[in-house]
Design an enzyme around this catalytic site. Structure first.
Site, PDB file in Angstrom:
ATOM      1  CE  LYS A  20      41.318  25.156  46.886  1.00  0.00           C
ATOM      2  NZ  LYS A  20      42.713  24.883  47.354  1.00  0.00           N
ATOM      3  CE1 TYR A  60      42.395  19.485  45.544  1.00  0.00           C
ATOM      4  CE2 TYR A  60      40.542  19.517  47.057  1.00  0.00           C
ATOM      5  CZ  TYR A  60      41.461  20.184  46.264  1.00  0.00           C
ATOM      6  OH  TYR A  60      41.431  21.564  46.204  1.00  0.00           O
ATOM      7  CG  PHE A  68      47.985  18.165  52.782  1.00  0.00           C
ATOM      8  CD1 PHE A  68      47.023  18.251  51.774  1.00  0.00           C
ATOM      9  CD2 PHE A  68      49.309  17.970  52.407  1.00  0.00           C
ATOM     10  CE1 PHE A  68      47.357  18.149  50.434  1.00  0.00           C
ATOM     11  CE2 PHE A  68      49.657  17.861  51.052  1.00  0.00           C
ATOM     12  CZ  PHE A  68      48.674  17.957  50.063  1.00  0.00           C
ATOM     13  NE  ARG A  96      48.112  25.282  38.544  1.00  0.00           N
ATOM     14  CZ  ARG A  96      47.994  24.522  39.632  1.00  0.00           C
ATOM     15  NH1 ARG A  96      46.789  24.166  40.084  1.00  0.00           N
ATOM     16  NH2 ARG A  96      49.054  24.114  40.294  1.00  0.00           N
ATOM     17  CB  THR A 102      50.271  25.220  45.888  1.00  0.00           C
ATOM     18  OG1 THR A 102      50.106  24.694  44.574  1.00  0.00           O
ATOM     19  CG2 THR A 102      49.399  24.462  46.863  1.00  0.00           C
ATOM     20  NE  ARG A 113      45.885  28.868  45.328  1.00  0.00           N
ATOM     21  CZ  ARG A 113      46.164  27.728  44.718  1.00  0.00           C
ATOM     22  NH1 ARG A 113      47.327  27.564  44.104  1.00  0.00           N
ATOM     23  NH2 ARG A 113      45.288  26.747  44.705  1.00  0.00           N
ATOM     24  CG  ASN A 123      45.233  27.307  48.515  1.00  0.00           C
ATOM     25  OD1 ASN A 123      44.075  26.913  48.583  1.00  0.00           O
ATOM     26  ND2 ASN A 123      46.192  26.605  47.957  1.00  0.00           N
ATOM     27  CG  HIS A 126      40.752  23.634  42.164  1.00  0.00           C
ATOM     28  ND1 HIS A 126      41.821  22.787  42.367  1.00  0.00           N
ATOM     29  CD2 HIS A 126      40.213  23.271  40.966  1.00  0.00           C
ATOM     30  CE1 HIS A 126      41.902  21.937  41.347  1.00  0.00           C
ATOM     31  NE2 HIS A 126      40.937  22.213  40.486  1.00  0.00           N
ATOM     32  CD  GLU A 137      40.628  19.337  38.519  1.00  0.00           C
ATOM     33  OE1 GLU A 137      40.429  20.539  38.215  1.00  0.00           O
ATOM     34  OE2 GLU A 137      41.645  18.941  39.106  1.00  0.00           O
TER      35      GLU A 137
HETATM   36  N1  UDP Z   1      47.341  21.671  50.358  1.00  0.00           N
HETATM   37  C1  UDP Z   1      47.540  21.744  51.713  1.00  0.00           C
HETATM   38  N2  UDP Z   1      48.790  21.512  52.211  1.00  0.00           N
HETATM   39  C2  UDP Z   1      49.852  21.242  51.402  1.00  0.00           C
HETATM   40  C3  UDP Z   1      49.638  21.177  50.019  1.00  0.00           C
HETATM   41  C4  UDP Z   1      48.373  21.387  49.522  1.00  0.00           C
HETATM   42  O1  UDP Z   1      46.602  21.999  52.466  1.00  0.00           O
HETATM   43  O2  UDP Z   1      50.969  21.059  51.898  1.00  0.00           O
HETATM   44  C5  UDP Z   1      45.991  21.904  49.818  1.00  0.00           C
HETATM   45  C6  UDP Z   1      45.836  23.283  49.231  1.00  0.00           C
HETATM   46  O3  UDP Z   1      44.522  23.735  49.511  1.00  0.00           O
HETATM   47  C7  UDP Z   1      46.008  23.018  47.747  1.00  0.00           C
HETATM   48  C8  UDP Z   1      45.327  21.662  47.621  1.00  0.00           C
HETATM   49  O4  UDP Z   1      45.731  20.969  48.787  1.00  0.00           O
HETATM   50  O5  UDP Z   1      45.414  24.042  46.960  1.00  0.00           O
HETATM   51  C9  UDP Z   1      45.684  20.867  46.390  1.00  0.00           C
HETATM   52  O6  UDP Z   1      47.077  20.716  46.320  1.00  0.00           O
HETATM   53  P1  UDP Z   1      47.844  20.868  44.939  1.00  0.00           P
HETATM   54  O7  UDP Z   1      49.256  20.451  45.153  1.00  0.00           O
HETATM   55  O8  UDP Z   1      47.067  20.217  43.844  1.00  0.00           O
HETATM   56  O9  UDP Z   1      47.840  22.473  44.743  1.00  0.00           O
HETATM   57  P2  UDP Z   1      47.033  23.411  43.723  1.00  0.00           P
HETATM   58  O10 UDP Z   1      46.886  22.660  42.432  1.00  0.00           O
HETATM   59  O11 UDP Z   1      45.717  23.725  44.383  1.00  0.00           O
HETATM   60  O12 UDP Z   1      47.888  24.647  43.579  1.00  0.00           O
HETATM   61 MG    MG Z   2      46.182  20.727  42.050  1.00  0.00          MG
END
Ligand code: UDP
Ligand code: MG
Length: 160
Positions: A20, A60, A68, A96, A102, A113, A123, A126, A137
């Site tokens: 990112k 997204y 958010f 993952r 996350t 992370r 974070n 992705h 994706e």
């Molecule tokens: N995110 C955020 N606030 C939150 C949850 C998610 O800013 O409370 C952002 C964060 O950058 C995250 C992305 O949204 O990586 C996508 O969310 P997801 O739940 O898909 O998490 P990921 O798959 O990236 O772990």
């Molecule tokens: Mg995700």
């Protein structure tokens, strides 16, 4: 190309990994590539790009109703992203685990992370969360002619 085939080497999959904008700014591109290479995965696509809001909205789409969402799109379009496709046995689930939770506060040390971030809104990386999601994706971020199907000379030392 068969994205998920069960063969002699387990489930060969592909996943989308993206460094990112904060990760690019923090010069983490090399470190992240190193971790995926050293684990034994194969890089089959990579580019640096400024992601458009159109691409990010598709990427997204499932988060559109979240509070958010607009700050997430602003963050993801604030600078260049390095998008990559990595291939290997169970690469979706394993990546993952390498990336961590996350929320970086819940991400264990040793994860990407957990080693390089402290804020859920910054974070660093992705990773696709399922084989189907990865396929969707990859199709958004890459043209099929940007993915290279090549044979790794390490294959027989990586897989039985
Ligand atoms: N995110 C955020 N606030 C939150 C949850 C998610 O800013 O409370 C952002 C964060 O950058 C995250 C992305 O949204 O990586 C996508 O969310 P997801 O739940 O898909 O998490 P990921 O798959 O990236 O772990
Ligand atoms: Mg995700």
């Amino acid at each position: 190309y068969i994205l998920s085939s069960i063969g002699a080497h387990g489930t060969q999959e592909r996943t989308l990994i993206a460094v990112k904008p904060d990760g690019v700014q923090k010069r983490l591109v090399g470190e992240i590539i190193k971790r995926f290479e050293q684990r034994g995965f194969k890089l089959v696509g990579m580019k640096l790009l400024q992601a458009s809001e159109e691409l990010l909205a598709k990427h997204y789409h499932d988060l559109k109703t979240k509070s958010f969402y607009s700050s997430l799109i602003d963050y993801m379009s604030s600078g260049p992203v390095v998008a990559m496709v990595w291939e290997g046995s169970n690469v979706v689930k394993t990546s993952r685990a390498m990336v961590g939770e996350t929320n970086p506060l819940d991400a264990r040390p040793g994860t990407i992370r957990g080693d390089f971030s402290v804020d859920i809104c910054r974070n660093v990386i992705h990773a696709s969360d399922s084989v189907d999601g990865a396929q969707r994706e990859i199709g958004l971020w890459f043209q099929s002619n940007e993915l290279v199907d090549w044979e790794s000379c390490l294959h027989s030392n990586t897989y039985q």
